[in-house]
Design a protein around this motif. Sequence first.
Motif, PDB file in Angstrom:
ATOM      1  N   GLU A 214      59.285 -20.735   5.539  1.00 49.13           N
ATOM      2  CA  GLU A 214      59.407 -21.786   6.573  1.00 49.13           C
ATOM      3  C   GLU A 214      60.392 -21.676   7.649  1.00 49.13           C
ATOM      4  O   GLU A 214      60.088 -22.064   8.595  1.00 49.13           O
ATOM      5  CB  GLU A 214      59.584 -23.170   5.740  1.00 49.13           C
ATOM      6  CG  GLU A 214      58.630 -23.389   4.572  1.00 49.13           C
ATOM      7  CD  GLU A 214      58.824 -24.489   3.763  1.00 49.13           C
ATOM      8  OE1 GLU A 214      58.713 -25.638   4.148  1.00 49.13           O
ATOM      9  OE2 GLU A 214      58.989 -24.294   2.660  1.00 49.13           O
ATOM     10  N   GLU A 217      59.050 -19.410  10.481  1.00 47.92           N
ATOM     11  CA  GLU A 217      58.140 -19.918  10.970  1.00 47.92           C
ATOM     12  C   GLU A 217      58.600 -21.511  11.940  1.00 47.92           C
ATOM     13  O   GLU A 217      58.101 -21.398  13.216  1.00 47.92           O
ATOM     14  CB  GLU A 217      57.010 -20.969  10.005  1.00 47.92           C
ATOM     15  CG  GLU A 217      56.282 -19.995   9.435  1.00 47.92           C
ATOM     16  CD  GLU A 217      55.332 -19.137  10.184  1.00 47.92           C
ATOM     17  OE1 GLU A 217      54.911 -19.379  11.223  1.00 47.92           O
ATOM     18  OE2 GLU A 217      55.556 -17.711   9.832  1.00 47.92           O
ATOM     19  N   LYS A 220      60.357 -19.346  14.886  1.00 47.95           N
ATOM     20  CA  LYS A 220      59.183 -18.793  15.692  1.00 47.95           C
ATOM     21  C   LYS A 220      58.897 -19.866  16.562  1.00 47.95           C
ATOM     22  O   LYS A 220      58.470 -19.548  17.897  1.00 47.95           O
ATOM     23  CB  LYS A 220      58.120 -18.212  15.066  1.00 47.95           C
ATOM     24  CG  LYS A 220      58.680 -16.773  14.367  1.00 47.95           C
ATOM     25  CD  LYS A 220      57.050 -16.078  13.979  1.00 47.95           C
ATOM     26  CE  LYS A 220      56.204 -17.017  13.096  1.00 47.95           C
ATOM     27  NZ  LYS A 220      54.971 -16.204  12.713  1.00 47.95           N
ATOM     28  N   TRP A 221      58.756 -21.090  16.234  1.00 48.27           N
ATOM     29  CA  TRP A 221      58.065 -22.251  16.899  1.00 48.27           C
ATOM     30  C   TRP A 221      58.890 -22.509  17.830  1.00 48.27           C
ATOM     31  O   TRP A 221      58.690 -22.824  19.170  1.00 48.27           O
ATOM     32  CB  TRP A 221      57.616 -23.405  15.911  1.00 48.27           C
ATOM     33  CG  TRP A 221      57.060 -24.421  16.791  1.00 48.27           C
ATOM     34  CD1 TRP A 221      55.732 -24.628  17.058  1.00 48.27           C
ATOM     35  CD2 TRP A 221      57.701 -25.474  17.360  1.00 48.27           C
ATOM     36  NE1 TRP A 221      55.337 -25.728  17.628  1.00 48.27           N
ATOM     37  CE2 TRP A 221      56.539 -26.309  18.087  1.00 48.27           C
ATOM     38  CE3 TRP A 221      58.837 -25.874  17.430  1.00 48.27           C
ATOM     39  CZ2 TRP A 221      56.881 -27.292  18.915  1.00 48.27           C
ATOM     40  CZ3 TRP A 221      59.251 -26.897  18.508  1.00 48.27           C
ATOM     41  CH2 TRP A 221      58.289 -27.762  18.802  1.00 48.27           C
ATOM     42  N   GLU A 226      58.336 -13.941  18.606  1.00 46.34           N
ATOM     43  CA  GLU A 226      58.728 -13.291  17.296  1.00 46.34           C
ATOM     44  C   GLU A 226      59.302 -11.987  17.345  1.00 46.34           C
ATOM     45  O   GLU A 226      59.171 -11.068  16.719  1.00 46.34           O
ATOM     46  CB  GLU A 226      57.724 -13.396  16.087  1.00 46.34           C
ATOM     47  CG  GLU A 226      56.411 -12.798  16.653  1.00 46.34           C
ATOM     48  CD  GLU A 226      55.431 -12.797  15.546  1.00 46.34           C
ATOM     49  OE1 GLU A 226      55.704 -12.446  14.536  1.00 46.34           O
ATOM     50  OE2 GLU A 226      54.244 -13.697  15.743  1.00 46.34           O
TER      51      GLU A 226
END
Length: 499
Positions: A214, A217, A220-221, A226
């Motif tokens: 998590e 992620e 990355k957001w 990435e």
Amino acid sequence: MGLSGTRLGAFRAYFFGYFVCTAGFLFGYDTGIVGGILEFKSYINDFGYKDQTTVSAVMVSLQNVGAFLAALAIFSVSERYGRKKTVQAAMIVFCLGVVLQVVPSHSLACFYIGRFVAGLGLGAGTAVVPAYNAEMAPKEIRGKLGSGMQWLFALGVMLSYWIDYAVKITLPVSSKQWQIPVGLQMVPAGVLGLGLCAMPESVRWLAKKGRFDEAWESLKWMRACEGPEVKAEFNEIRVGLEEELRATEGFNKRELLEPANRYRLLLAFFMFCGQQCTGMTALAYFGPQFFKLLVGNNTNQSLLITGLFGAEKFITVGIYILFFSEMWGRKPTLWISALSMAGCFIIVTVVKETTPAPDAKATPAGIGMVAMIFLTNSIYQFSWGPLPWPYTAEIFPTRIRAVGTSVAVSTQWLFNFLFSLVTRYMMDSWGSYVFLFYAVLDIIMAIIVFFFVKETKGKSLEEMETIFHSRAAFDVDAVRRETLDADKFKVHNKSVDYS
């Protein structure tokens, strides 16, 4: 210093950073609204009181007490449930407090309870947001984003002043005249609480809980990428947490008393204590009353000057954040500005005590003093206004950042309470000598900054361990290079094991 990565990542970093700083807007709006409505006949008529000094002191200080208690205690909630959910819960509590204030109870007790409850939500929100923001921000613009608390604070103050002025001159004397400014606080609180539903949880909080998938992620957001740099940043976060765990073997209270952490806690306490000692927050609360000291007993005129004062506050802090926050070092900015503000306050006191007192009309001396206060405000917005927010969030390691920012922001609310409680009485007793009092405090602050504050501009959160000589310090550059070198030849799934 440039920001690496994609344009979308840059947009998300700025959008997220300033969006969560809506908590600062709430703080500013609530700060500015008080001084104006206390001048309204409609408010005095609805609540039937005569001692305005006591009512204003209690009104401000009760909310600050609630905020202080919440800011001091919220770290355990934030650590357990995450930054995002804690801020959302805080906004719900804040809105409940506003409802208690605007209901037509005609009871000061009910209004006071509403102020206290709103203070709980406001204190919790302002304590968690700096850590949340710092844990998500790229290091290149962390100061700029963290300073957004002060920019949004200034925007809230400015709008509250002009809303007070607008309802005073356009609406008849009725309950709506003060209920509208107070009730509007629920709009930004609702926007922040609901808007966070679409935002990710803190990368470093997720990593600390072992939820690395998590956390990856979320990062990355936020970076909208990435690539190697993002992987290196994520690996730096992981290694930093591992070093903290290795050095401390589980959090305990004694960890806060280790030399490096004790030093950071004292700095956090000092930074927000110093912010209040400048005198500028007292001016924000009681702007109309302060300006009456300088230009005479004309309510509309003092409200208008206060509105211009708020506009200047917003513009100047915006200029600092956009153009200078990542250019100037934290330390020189703080001590030079403290001495400059002291000089301005001394000039105001001398002019006030050597010229005739103003009546309902402005005098050249009064105009000069107002101009000097505006200059002091500009200096503050380039220094002590915005800087404590990012500084106190960035100096702590991930493991105790929630505790550290709680101590820092609770200090802000504690001294906010003290100065808001005594300032009206100081004004009544000392007159313009209250400015001289703040000048002395500014000089003391400059001396402390010069000898004890450490520079942090441009450093990653993990590099703070080296700056403060912590037992968890490690070679951040080596970890970064290792990840970047490995990624030149490996695909993402093989380069870093996130399981």
